[in-house]
Design an enzyme around this catalytic site. Structure first.
Site, short mmCIF file in Angstrom:
data_model
loop_
_atom_site.label_atom_id
_atom_site.label_comp_id
_atom_site.label_asym_id
_atom_site.label_seq_id
_atom_site.Cartn_x
_atom_site.Cartn_y
_atom_site.Cartn_z
CG ASN A 133 33.19 6.74 11.80
OD1 ASN A 133 32.87 7.85 11.35
ND2 ASN A 133 32.87 5.60 11.21
CE LYS A 168 29.64 4.60 12.64
NZ LYS A 168 28.95 3.33 12.76
CG HIS A 173 32.62 2.46 8.10
ND1 HIS A 173 31.34 2.00 8.18
CD2 HIS A 173 33.05 2.61 9.39
CE1 HIS A 173 31.00 1.86 9.46
NE2 HIS A 173 32.02 2.21 10.21
CD GLU A 195 27.95 2.85 9.37
OE1 GLU A 195 28.43 4.00 9.34
OE2 GLU A 195 27.73 2.24 10.44
CD GLU A 241 34.49 -0.21 12.37
OE1 GLU A 241 34.62 0.48 13.40
OE2 GLU A 241 33.83 0.16 11.39
N GLY A 273 26.85 -0.53 16.12
CA GLY A 273 25.65 0.16 16.57
C GLY A 273 24.59 -0.76 17.17
CB SER A 311 28.92 -2.49 20.26
OG SER A 311 27.81 -2.36 19.38
P1 13P Z 1 29.64 1.88 17.04
O1 13P Z 1 30.78 2.11 17.99
O2 13P Z 1 28.56 2.94 17.14
O3 13P Z 1 29.12 0.48 17.10
O4 13P Z 1 30.24 2.09 15.55
C1 13P Z 1 31.39 1.43 15.19
C2 13P Z 1 31.83 1.95 13.88
O5 13P Z 1 31.23 1.70 12.87
C3 13P Z 1 33.04 2.81 13.87
O6 13P Z 1 33.50 3.02 12.59
#
Ligand code: 13P
Length: 250
Positions: free
Chosen positions: A9, A11, A93, A95, A164, A170, A210
């Site tokens: 992803n 983002k 997601h 976010e 997640e 992150g 992560s």
């Molecule tokens: P990270 O791998 O950067 O922690 O992000 C995970 C994520 O949100 C994937 O959709």
């Protein structure tokens, strides 16, 4: 058995110049033995799909609108993503749940739209740190799965679910392997209760938050973990490749 899937992803990261990472990934994994998907910013989907036409790597998107078309300035319909070359779409997601106040009912209607357009939905679920600390993790995951799949009597089009934990995204922090296993077992059982064991077993259950080359193999050894949804470490071929290799060896 569910197919193994390593999904990236990106983002809101990446410009056309960064597609060299996509082509490098394709060159490194011509016959990967697992499914690989890269969910890119909408601006890169068409060009990446063209460049990867002869590669097993799937190009995906990160969201879609619930309507098929219409007056929704700035939004993108599932069918438009499909037309651009996407085959997967991430939905729900954290976010988007946080930045755009997306609720389970909206995510459900997006899931229906994605299926109609022939996209494979990657449904994201996950608890906050406060929910984890107050022992509400499984309840939260259950509510999110029920909300997205409400009143569906058959499994939606190639469904993938990604667990997640919000606090692991992150941050460099991950749940313990036992905690990951507990949630994945719970999700498998929940799908089994809804759709029967055979269908439930066909759903790839990904862990995200992560995931790095250094922890991927341990995570993939957990029961009912069929792959990963990778953020930061999917941006560079040098980071994502070892994660894919770890999955193919798991
Ligand atoms: P990270 O791998 O950067 O922690 O992000 C995970 C994520 O949100 C994937 O959709």
């Amino acid at each position: 058995m569910a197919r193994k899937l390593a999904a990236g992803n990106w983002k809101m990261n990446g410009n056309r110049a960064d597609l060299d990472q996509v082509t490098a990934l394709a060159a490194a994994h011509r016959d990967p033995g697992v499914d690989i998907s890269l969910c890119l910013p909408a601006t890169l989907i068409s060009e990446a799909a063209t460049q990867l036409a002869n590669s097993p790597i799937i190009i995906g998107a990160q969201d879609c609108h619930s309507a098929q078309s219409g007056a929704h300035t700035g939004d993108i319909a599932a069918q438009q993503l499909s037309d651009a070359g996407a085959r997967d779409v991430i939905l729900g997601h954290s976010e988007r749940r946080i930045d755009h106040d997306e609720k389970d009912a909206l995510i459900r209607s997006k899931l229906i739209a994605a299926c109609k357009a022939g996209l494979r939905p990657i449904l994201c679920v996950g608890e906050s740190l406060a929910e984890r600390d107050s022992n509400q993790t499984l309840e939260r995951i259950g509510t999110q799965i029920d909300g997205a799949l409400e009143s569906r009597d058959s499994l939606p089009c190639g469904l993938v679910i990604a667990y997640e934990p919000i606090w692991a995204i992150g941050t460099g922090r991950t749940p313990s392997l036992e905690q990951i296993g507990e949630v994945h077992d719970f999700m498998r059982d929940k799908l089994g209760a809804r759709y029967g064991d055979e269908d439930a077993d066909s759903v790839p259950l990904l862990y995200g938050g992560s995931v790095k080359p250094g922890n991927a193999a341990d995570i993939f050894a957990v029961s009912n973990v069929d792959g990963a949804l990778v953020g930061g470490a999917s941006l560079k071929e040098a980071d994502f490749s070892p994660i894919i290799t770890a999955l193919s060896m798991s």
